[in-house]
Design a protein around this motif. Structure first.
Motif, mmCIF file in Angstrom:
data_model
loop_
_atom_site.group_PDB
_atom_site.id
_atom_site.type_symbol
_atom_site.label_atom_id
_atom_site.label_comp_id
_atom_site.label_asym_id
_atom_site.label_seq_id
_atom_site.Cartn_x
_atom_site.Cartn_y
_atom_site.Cartn_z
ATOM 1 N N UNK A 22 47.355 23.907 46.179
ATOM 2 C CA UNK A 22 45.937 23.457 45.264
ATOM 3 C C UNK A 22 46.441 23.762 43.965
ATOM 4 N N UNK A 23 46.022 22.788 42.943
ATOM 5 C CA UNK A 23 46.494 22.931 41.537
ATOM 6 C C UNK A 23 45.997 23.827 40.572
ATOM 7 N N UNK A 24 47.079 24.249 39.939
ATOM 8 C CA UNK A 24 46.089 25.644 38.864
ATOM 9 C C UNK A 24 44.610 25.156 38.203
ATOM 10 N N UNK A 25 44.720 24.360 37.591
ATOM 11 C CA UNK A 25 43.968 23.638 36.814
ATOM 12 C C UNK A 25 42.822 23.936 37.840
ATOM 13 N N UNK A 26 42.295 23.111 39.209
ATOM 14 C CA UNK A 26 41.642 23.250 40.219
ATOM 15 C C UNK A 26 41.197 24.422 39.966
ATOM 16 N N UNK A 27 41.944 25.307 40.564
ATOM 17 C CA UNK A 27 41.568 26.987 41.114
ATOM 18 C C UNK A 27 40.331 26.944 39.852
ATOM 19 N N UNK A 28 41.132 27.196 38.653
ATOM 20 C CA UNK A 28 39.933 27.959 37.234
ATOM 21 C C UNK A 28 38.647 26.928 37.556
ATOM 22 N N UNK A 29 38.772 25.808 37.605
ATOM 23 C CA UNK A 29 37.474 24.692 37.373
ATOM 24 C C UNK A 29 37.006 25.206 38.619
ATOM 25 N N UNK A 30 37.570 25.129 39.409
ATOM 26 C CA UNK A 30 36.471 25.355 41.201
ATOM 27 C C UNK A 30 35.950 26.702 40.465
ATOM 28 N N UNK A 31 36.570 27.811 40.736
ATOM 29 C CA UNK A 31 36.042 29.090 40.507
ATOM 30 C C UNK A 31 34.934 29.323 39.070
ATOM 31 N N UNK A 32 34.965 28.550 38.392
ATOM 32 C CA UNK A 32 34.287 28.653 36.468
ATOM 33 C C UNK A 32 32.696 28.063 37.233
ATOM 34 N N UNK A 33 33.083 26.737 38.201
ATOM 35 C CA UNK A 33 31.984 26.157 38.642
ATOM 36 C C UNK A 33 31.520 27.018 39.884
ATOM 37 N N UNK B 87 35.025 34.754 27.445
ATOM 38 C CA UNK B 87 33.936 34.857 29.064
ATOM 39 C C UNK B 87 33.380 35.739 29.288
ATOM 40 N N UNK B 88 32.565 35.666 30.310
ATOM 41 C CA UNK B 88 31.489 37.540 30.775
ATOM 42 C C UNK B 88 33.002 37.982 31.449
ATOM 43 N N UNK B 89 32.897 39.457 30.716
ATOM 44 C CA UNK B 89 33.829 40.498 31.545
ATOM 45 C C UNK B 89 33.889 40.320 32.988
ATOM 46 N N UNK B 90 32.461 40.056 33.377
ATOM 47 C CA UNK B 90 32.323 40.207 35.252
ATOM 48 C C UNK B 90 33.415 39.258 35.912
ATOM 49 N N UNK B 91 33.376 38.016 35.169
ATOM 50 C CA UNK B 91 34.063 37.051 35.695
ATOM 51 C C UNK B 91 35.694 36.985 36.458
ATOM 52 N N UNK B 92 36.041 37.238 37.409
ATOM 53 C CA UNK B 92 36.726 37.285 37.507
ATOM 54 C C UNK B 92 37.607 36.223 38.323
ATOM 55 N N UNK B 93 38.645 35.647 37.716
ATOM 56 C CA UNK B 93 39.550 34.385 38.831
ATOM 57 C C UNK B 93 40.766 34.928 39.268
ATOM 58 N N UNK B 94 40.800 34.682 40.316
ATOM 59 C CA UNK B 94 41.619 34.827 41.398
ATOM 60 C C UNK B 94 42.715 33.627 41.808
ATOM 61 N N UNK B 95 43.687 33.861 41.069
ATOM 62 C CA UNK B 95 44.710 32.687 41.208
ATOM 63 C C UNK B 95 45.434 32.783 42.197
ATOM 64 N N UNK B 96 45.820 31.355 43.473
ATOM 65 C CA UNK B 96 46.282 31.683 44.163
ATOM 66 C C UNK B 96 47.785 31.312 43.559
ATOM 67 N N UNK B 97 48.270 31.356 43.472
ATOM 68 C CA UNK B 97 49.907 30.713 42.924
ATOM 69 C C UNK B 97 50.873 30.259 43.809
ATOM 70 N N UNK B 98 50.744 30.430 44.729
ATOM 71 C CA UNK B 98 51.303 29.291 46.498
ATOM 72 C C UNK B 98 50.907 28.911 47.106
ATOM 73 N N UNK B 99 49.217 28.402 47.037
ATOM 74 C CA UNK B 99 48.804 27.128 46.880
ATOM 75 C C UNK B 99 49.059 26.849 46.776
#
Length: 246
Positions: A15-26, A1-13
């Motif tokens: 919203x499922x973690x897989x979906x948070x990852x997918x939406x931020x990549x999208x 994955x490109x270095x400038x792509x940051x995935x910011x997860x909210x583990x208290x949300x």
């Protein structure tokens, strides 16, 4: 994955973690941070970077594969296909819209020949059933991926069209160059499942959802100059409409 792509997860949300990852990549794909052809790290590296389990990363990747944003290639890994083509509903050709959007349109002409017009299309073009018209079938690509199968019927003698012309330019551009003054069109948008032949051309599974568009275009004298019946990959294509209050 490109270095400038940051995935910011909210583990208290919730919203499922897989979906948070997918939406931020999208979203990174839509912004252009992940360009077509970009490769993602493998699932083990991604899981390690984000502190997630491999099944969670696999679920996020599969979600984006199903949406048509990513593709898995043996020996290459997971790559960005391209963002979904969004097209305004205007009297323009798909080729011109793709070119303006930087989507590298390409065309394969599957048929270009005079053909007796079908009974249901004859009254649309204002001719008798069985009259010969020009039949045109094309496979349209965007960014190297098949996007749409296009069927068109035109009155004979309207314009001299060759396969070479149609592979390098849009139909409407060619008609305008021939002096056809297109003024208005009636258009109907729908959806249905892909046939086996359509699935093969579009590299989809049989029964995959397709958008359909049927359009009849008229010149400034009110004569029908083109009738089209097209199908588009729903995973790669959408239509945008602006609504105005009257």
């Amino acid at each position: 994955m490109t270095a400038n792509l940051a995935i910011d997860l909210d583990r208290s949300s919730p919203v499922p973690l897989y979906f948070q990852v997918a939406e931020q990549i999208a979203e990174a794909i839509r912004r252009g941070d992940l360009a077509p052809g970009s490769r993602l790290d493998n699932e083990i590296l991604l899981a390690d970077k984000l502190g997630l389990s491999r099944p969670t990363i696999r679920q996020a990747i599969q979600y984006l594969v199903d949406k048509g944003l990513l593709v898995r290639k043996r020996g290459v890994g997971t790559q960005v296909v391209h963002g979904q083509v969004k097209r305004s509903v205007e009297l323009t050709s798909l080729y011109d819209d793709l070119r303006r959007a930087g989507q590298e349109p390409a065309t394969q002409v599957l048929a270009l020949e005079p053909r007796p017009v079908e009974e249901e299309i004859a009254p649309i073009l204002g001719v008798e059933p069985g009259t010969e018209v020009l039949y045109l079938e094309r496979l349209r690509f965007a960014a190297g991926e098949p996007l749409a199968v296009l069927h068109n019927w035109l009155p004979l003698g309207l314009a001299q069209l060759s396969a070479a012309d149609l592979e390098g330019r849009g139909l409407y551009e060619l008609l305008r160059a021939a002096g056809v003054r297109m003024r208005v069109a009636n258009q109907r948008i729908g959806a249905r499942a892909a046939t086996q032949a359509e699935a093969r051309l579009l590299e989809e599974r049989r029964g995959a959802p397709l958008l359909t568009m049927v359009r009849t275009t008229y010149d400034d004298q009110g004569r029908a100059v083109e009738h089209g019946s097209h199908v588009y990959r729903a995973s790669h294509y959408s239509l945008e409409v602006t609504l105005i209050e009257r």
